[in-house]
Scaffold this motif. Structure first.
Motif, PDB file in Angstrom:
ATOM      1  N   LEU A 189      -1.042  -1.598  -4.180  1.00 29.73           N
ATOM      2  CA  LEU A 189      -0.124  -2.084  -5.208  1.00 29.73           C
ATOM      3  C   LEU A 189      -0.229  -3.606  -5.250  1.00 29.73           C
ATOM      4  O   LEU A 189       0.520  -4.322  -4.575  1.00 29.73           O
ATOM      5  CB  LEU A 189       1.310  -1.637  -4.908  1.00 29.73           C
ATOM      6  CG  LEU A 189       1.494  -0.146  -4.597  1.00 29.73           C
ATOM      7  CD1 LEU A 189       2.952   0.154  -4.306  1.00 29.73           C
ATOM      8  CD2 LEU A 189       0.974   0.712  -5.739  1.00 29.73           C
ATOM      9  N   ARG A 190      -1.168  -4.098  -6.047  1.00 36.55           N
ATOM     10  CA  ARG A 190      -1.430  -5.536  -6.066  1.00 36.55           C
ATOM     11  C   ARG A 190      -0.472  -6.294  -6.979  1.00 36.55           C
ATOM     12  O   ARG A 190      -0.296  -7.497  -6.817  1.00 36.55           O
ATOM     13  CB  ARG A 190      -2.868  -5.806  -6.507  1.00 36.55           C
ATOM     14  CG  ARG A 190      -3.907  -5.249  -5.542  1.00 36.55           C
ATOM     15  CD  ARG A 190      -5.282  -5.733  -5.900  1.00 36.55           C
ATOM     16  NE  ARG A 190      -6.296  -5.156  -5.035  1.00 36.55           N
ATOM     17  CZ  ARG A 190      -6.650  -5.658  -3.870  1.00 36.55           C
ATOM     18  NH1 ARG A 190      -6.053  -6.753  -3.418  1.00 36.55           N
ATOM     19  NH2 ARG A 190      -7.581  -5.092  -3.126  1.00 36.55           N
ATOM     20  N   ASP A 191       0.121  -5.644  -7.955  1.00 36.53           N
ATOM     21  CA  ASP A 191       1.008  -6.347  -8.873  1.00 36.53           C
ATOM     22  C   ASP A 191       2.259  -5.517  -9.104  1.00 36.53           C
ATOM     23  O   ASP A 191       2.350  -4.346  -8.727  1.00 36.53           O
ATOM     24  CB  ASP A 191       0.318  -6.642 -10.208  1.00 36.53           C
ATOM     25  CG  ASP A 191      -0.297  -5.394 -10.830  1.00 36.53           C
ATOM     26  OD1 ASP A 191       0.416  -4.378 -10.948  1.00 36.53           O
ATOM     27  OD2 ASP A 191      -1.489  -5.439 -11.181  1.00 36.53           O
ATOM     28  N   GLN A 192       3.232  -6.160  -9.719  1.00 35.19           N
ATOM     29  CA  GLN A 192       4.517  -5.521  -9.934  1.00 35.19           C
ATOM     30  C   GLN A 192       4.443  -4.414 -10.975  1.00 35.19           C
ATOM     31  O   GLN A 192       5.209  -3.446 -10.920  1.00 35.19           O
ATOM     32  CB  GLN A 192       5.540  -6.581 -10.374  1.00 35.19           C
ATOM     33  CG  GLN A 192       6.976  -6.114 -10.315  1.00 35.19           C
ATOM     34  CD  GLN A 192       7.420  -5.817  -8.894  1.00 35.19           C
ATOM     35  OE1 GLN A 192       6.904  -6.402  -7.957  1.00 35.19           O
ATOM     36  NE2 GLN A 192       8.365  -4.907  -8.748  1.00 35.19           N
ATOM     37  N   ASN A 193       3.521  -4.519 -11.917  1.00 38.32           N
ATOM     38  CA  ASN A 193       3.422  -3.491 -12.959  1.00 38.32           C
ATOM     39  C   ASN A 193       3.010  -2.141 -12.374  1.00 38.32           C
ATOM     40  O   ASN A 193       3.573  -1.101 -12.724  1.00 38.32           O
ATOM     41  CB  ASN A 193       2.419  -3.935 -14.028  1.00 38.32           C
ATOM     42  CG  ASN A 193       2.916  -5.132 -14.816  1.00 38.32           C
ATOM     43  OD1 ASN A 193       4.121  -5.316 -14.976  1.00 38.32           O
ATOM     44  ND2 ASN A 193       1.997  -5.954 -15.281  1.00 38.32           N
ATOM     45  N   VAL A 233       0.860  -1.186   0.000  1.00 36.44           N
ATOM     46  CA  VAL A 233       0.000   0.000   0.000  1.00 36.44           C
ATOM     47  C   VAL A 233       0.896   1.235   0.000  1.00 36.44           C
ATOM     48  O   VAL A 233       1.811   1.357   0.821  1.00 36.44           O
ATOM     49  CB  VAL A 233      -0.938   0.025   1.228  1.00 36.44           C
ATOM     50  CG1 VAL A 233      -1.829   1.258   1.187  1.00 36.44           C
ATOM     51  CG2 VAL A 233      -1.778  -1.235   1.285  1.00 36.44           C
ATOM     52  N   LEU A 234       0.634   2.123  -0.951  1.00 32.36           N
ATOM     53  CA  LEU A 234       1.287   3.431  -0.990  1.00 32.36           C
ATOM     54  C   LEU A 234       0.356   4.438  -0.324  1.00 32.36           C
ATOM     55  O   LEU A 234      -0.773   4.641  -0.780  1.00 32.36           O
ATOM     56  CB  LEU A 234       1.582   3.844  -2.425  1.00 32.36           C
ATOM     57  CG  LEU A 234       2.027   5.295  -2.645  1.00 32.36           C
ATOM     58  CD1 LEU A 234       3.349   5.573  -1.940  1.00 32.36           C
ATOM     59  CD2 LEU A 234       2.125   5.619  -4.127  1.00 32.36           C
ATOM     60  N   VAL A 235       0.803   5.021   0.771  1.00 31.07           N
ATOM     61  CA  VAL A 235       0.013   5.996   1.521  1.00 31.07           C
ATOM     62  C   VAL A 235       0.633   7.369   1.297  1.00 31.07           C
ATOM     63  O   VAL A 235       1.805   7.603   1.631  1.00 31.07           O
ATOM     64  CB  VAL A 235      -0.026   5.648   3.025  1.00 31.07           C
ATOM     65  CG1 VAL A 235      -0.862   6.668   3.775  1.00 31.07           C
ATOM     66  CG2 VAL A 235      -0.582   4.249   3.230  1.00 31.07           C
ATOM     67  N   GLU A 236      -0.160   8.268   0.725  1.00 36.65           N
ATOM     68  CA  GLU A 236       0.284   9.633   0.457  1.00 36.65           C
ATOM     69  C   GLU A 236      -0.541  10.595   1.298  1.00 36.65           C
ATOM     70  O   GLU A 236      -1.778  10.534   1.278  1.00 36.65           O
ATOM     71  CB  GLU A 236       0.133   9.970  -1.027  1.00 36.65           C
ATOM     72  CG  GLU A 236       0.972   9.096  -1.945  1.00 36.65           C
ATOM     73  CD  GLU A 236       0.691   9.367  -3.410  1.00 36.65           C
ATOM     74  OE1 GLU A 236       1.662   9.575  -4.157  1.00 36.65           O
ATOM     75  OE2 GLU A 236      -0.493   9.374  -3.793  1.00 36.65           O
ATOM     76  N   ALA A 237       0.135  11.445   2.037  1.00 38.70           N
ATOM     77  CA  ALA A 237      -0.529  12.452   2.861  1.00 38.70           C
ATOM     78  C   ALA A 237      -0.256  13.840   2.285  1.00 38.70           C
ATOM     79  O   ALA A 237       0.816  14.102   1.731  1.00 38.70           O
ATOM     80  CB  ALA A 237      -0.047  12.379   4.308  1.00 38.70           C
ATOM     81  N   ILE A 238      -1.229  14.706   2.417  1.00 39.60           N
ATOM     82  CA  ILE A 238      -1.098  16.102   1.974  1.00 39.60           C
ATOM     83  C   ILE A 238      -1.417  16.983   3.168  1.00 39.60           C
ATOM     84  O   ILE A 238      -2.516  16.910   3.728  1.00 39.60           O
ATOM     85  CB  ILE A 238      -2.039  16.418   0.803  1.00 39.60           C
ATOM     86  CG1 ILE A 238      -1.744  15.499  -0.386  1.00 39.60           C
ATOM     87  CG2 ILE A 238      -1.910  17.875   0.397  1.00 39.60           C
ATOM     88  CD1 ILE A 238      -2.705  15.686  -1.536  1.00 39.60           C
ATOM     89  N   ILE A 239      -0.458  17.802   3.558  1.00 36.61           N
ATOM     90  CA  ILE A 239      -0.627  18.726   4.684  1.00 36.61           C
ATOM     91  C   ILE A 239      -0.475  20.134   4.132  1.00 36.61           C
ATOM     92  O   ILE A 239       0.624  20.546   3.728  1.00 36.61           O
ATOM     93  CB  ILE A 239       0.408  18.456   5.793  1.00 36.61           C
ATOM     94  CG1 ILE A 239       0.364  16.983   6.215  1.00 36.61           C
ATOM     95  CG2 ILE A 239       0.171  19.358   6.978  1.00 36.61           C
ATOM     96  CD1 ILE A 239       1.557  16.544   7.004  1.00 36.61           C
TER      97      ILE A 239
END
Length: 656
Positions: free
Chosen positions: A594-598, A336-342
């Motif tokens: 991010l379920r796959d490498q692509n 999982v890519l977690v992006e935060a915006i402050i």
């Protein structure tokens, strides 16, 4: 004549035939010795002499085919009874490619190829060649023939008789017994399209995967029931029959020592799985014992961290149960890519306007009258300017903004030189805008905590003292301060948990801190904004976690009582100031599964190319003395992936 022939053979090979000679003499001269266990040892002895020796010991009459030739080596480490000795003799014949056919009181020794045609149907020994008729009740003999024929050796004979729906098999008794056992399992009446086949030794789940690999076109359905260790079959009768035959052949017990297995893990941690599996075994052992707290646990589970493997010693049933648990836990976890915006926007405005004045009637002799107005603190105070004139040790400059005044010289009061400052007009207008944007991001595994911290460690004075030490030169002062360092910046701690579907549960700890200073503060001031929450967000959606919108307005007015209320003239006796602070703070979060490498590669490539584009932009807009080709630049992503890992070398692209 028989004795002389045997003696000549033994004499011609005395070293290899001494044990056989002893057995032969014991059979001829002592009937009482025949009942005792005998040692059977031959070293490259002629097979016909061995047959003669066995005949003397067991009392059997052998008829030897002329094609029976060869040498035999037999080594026994203990005395053998007559039955055991004859069983060893049959095994020796099988190794040499011969078979013994019982025909009444006579035993014929013939080659295997001949034995298949001359076998009887009354033999019971496992190594004896027998011929049996195997009747079938529910399935066709011609349909069962191609299924059963591969289960017998090439020297065996198996034919189908369609008129009587029987199979005629000729082979060793042990193989025929095994074939008959398989026929009993598959020769059942078809009463339903779905069959339940209980397994005795194999694992239902593993066998299901094996059968599915053999049937890639899904012409037959095979489902495993782990609770009963059974297989459910569905399909036409012919395919079910072939599958039942294969299952009967595969459902065999493990060899000795097969209860210990090494299982290599692909994704899970072996050390973390050990306590879980031990708990499963203890629970199963307690349930089987029927008494709580009295589990009979004989299983052993260990982890080998270097190869990330499990070493399990358990009973077959427990081993199958543990393998099923391991397969369910050893699965790849999504990332999982977690992006935060402050984002924080602050507007700070301040206004100050006022007149201060001081007057004296002449203080040359130290006597006189002084008076005036005094507003504000620090450099904004007129008395600070009067008492600390420019050029003195404690000089105070006028505060920020417009300062207009009149100085009439200096005078001395109580030994202090002061300015004869008549009046000061102060006007100040300040606007401060702040626009802060932070976008921390972190990638982590499903249900694994990750954190990122970007900031500084700022020292804060927590205490001080002075130590005076005496020496020969007098007193020496040693000042000392204690300092505590605290992190100031952006910190993000998140634990994602992927639900079934596209939703992600996020446990978030967010902290944003910064430094500021204020008038009158003894040290730096830390602005801190923290957020702790748990939310659920769909994949690739954005959610606002929280925010703060403030509008702080402060107005103050200093005046001289009475005089400040006079219209127009009262402005000379007033000092006004106001300050307004507007702050907008918002925190957003965006998870991406991010379920796959692509997908992982695409996101990484976009971030990589973004940084490289910024570096190229700096090269094109450079104004410093550093040549463009010496400025840091990431290589092309494709070139970097194809290069050897010897470090990043900036490409020679002429500053492009």
């Amino acid at each position: 004549m028989k004795l002389r022939r045997s003696s000549r053979r033994i004499k011609s090979r005395w070293h290899g035939w001494l044990p056989g000679l002893l057995l032969l003499l014991s059979g001829m001269f002592g009937a009482q010795l025949q009942a005792e266990p005998q040692m059977l040892n031959f070293n490259q002895a002629d097979i016909q002499s061995v047959i003669a020796t066995i005949g003397e010991i067991t009392g059997k009459t052998f008829v030897i085919d002329p094609r029976v030739q060869g040498e035999v080596t037999v080594i026994s480490n203990r005395p053998l009874e007559d039955d055991e000795l004859y069983g060893v003799f049959l095994s020796v014949l099988r190794v040499q490619g011969y078979a013994a056919i019982s025909d009444g009181d006579v035993v014929r020794i013939v080659p295997d190829a001949v034995a298949q045609q001359q076998a009887s149907n009354s033999g019971n020994g496992g190594e004896q060649i027998v011929t049996r008729i195997l009747p079938l009740n529910n399935i066709s003999a011609s349909e069962a023939l191609p299924l059963l024929r591969p289960l017998l050796p090439q020297t065996a004979h198996l034919v189908a008789h369609d008129a009587s729906n029987t199979l005629i098999a000729a082979d060793r008794a042990a193989n025929i017994d095994r074939l008959q056992s398989i026929i009993q399992r598959i020769d059942r009446a078809e009463q339903a399209e779905v069959e339940v086949i209980p397994l005795q030794h194999a694992s239902a789940t593993e066998l299901m995967r094996t059968l599915q690999m053999l049937n890639p076109n899904q012409t037959q359905t095979v489902i495993a029931d782990e609770r009963t260790n059974s297989l459910l079959l569905s399909g036409d009768a012919g395919r079910r029959l072939r599958t039942r035959t294969l299952i009967s052949h595969l459902d065999t017990p493990l060899d000795s020592g097969g209860n210990t297995q090494v299982i290599h893990l692909n994704y899970a941690s072996a050390e973390e799985l050990v306590p879980i599996l031990q708990g499963v075994v203890e629970q199963q052992s307690g349930a089987e014992s029927g008494v709580e707290g009295q589990a009979t646990n004989t299983s052993r589970i260990q982890a080998h961290a270097e190869t990330n493997s499990l070493i399990i010693s358990a009973q077959p049933a427990e081993l199958r149960s543990l393998q099923s648990v391991i397969r369910s836990l050893d699965i790849p976890r999504a990332q999982v890519l977690v992006e935060a915006i402050i984002a924080e926007v602050t507007v700070d405005t301040a206004r100050e306007l006022g007149i201060q004045w001081q007057a004296t009637n002449g203080l040359s002799d130290g006597d006189g009258i002084i008076g005036g107005t005094n507003f504000g603190t620090g450099g904004n105070n007129i008395l600070s300017q009067v008492l600390n004139p420019i050029g003195s040790e404690n000089a105070q400059l006028p505060g920020a903004g417009l300062n207009l005044g009149y100085i009439a010289g200096t005078t001395t009061i109580l030994g202090n030189e002061i300015l004869e400052l008549g009046a000061v007009l102060r006007a100040l207008s300040s606007d401060s805008d702040s626009n802060v944007l932070s976008t921390p991001s972190v990638v982590t595994m499903d249900n694994a905590e990750a954190s990122i911290s970007v900031g500084q460690e700022v020292p804060f004075i927590t205490g001080s003292f002075t130590n005076t030490a005496l020496d020969t030169a007098g007193g020496q002062v040693n000042p000392f301060q204690t300092i505590n360092r605290e992190e100031v910046g952006v910190q993000l701690t998140v634990t994602p948990k992927i639900n079934e579907g596209d939703s992600v549960i996020l446990s978030i700890q967010q902290e944003v801190s910064s430094l500021t200073s204020a008038v009158g503060a003894v040290d730096l001031i830390t602005n801190k904004r923290t957020l702790s929450t748990q939310v659920m967000v769909r994949d690739n959606d954005i959610l606002v976690l929280g925010g703060l919108i403030t509008d702080d307005l402060q107005e103050s007015e200093d005046r001289v009582p009475g005089l400040g209320n006079i219209p127009i003239l009262g402005e000379l006796f007033k000092f006004r100031s106001n300050r307004q602070v507007k702050r907008n703070l918002m925190i957003f979060i965006r998870p991406r599964i991010l379920r796959d490498q692509n997908l992982s590669r695409d996101i990484s490539s976009s971030k990589y190319n973004l940084i490289r584009a910024r570096q190229l932009e700096q090269r094109s807009e450079r104004q410093g003395l550093t040549p463009a080709e010496e400025m840091p630049l990431l290589p092309e992503l494709f070139d970097y992936l194809q290069s050897t890992p010897e470090g990043l070398q900036p490409p020679d692209d002429g500053g492009a």
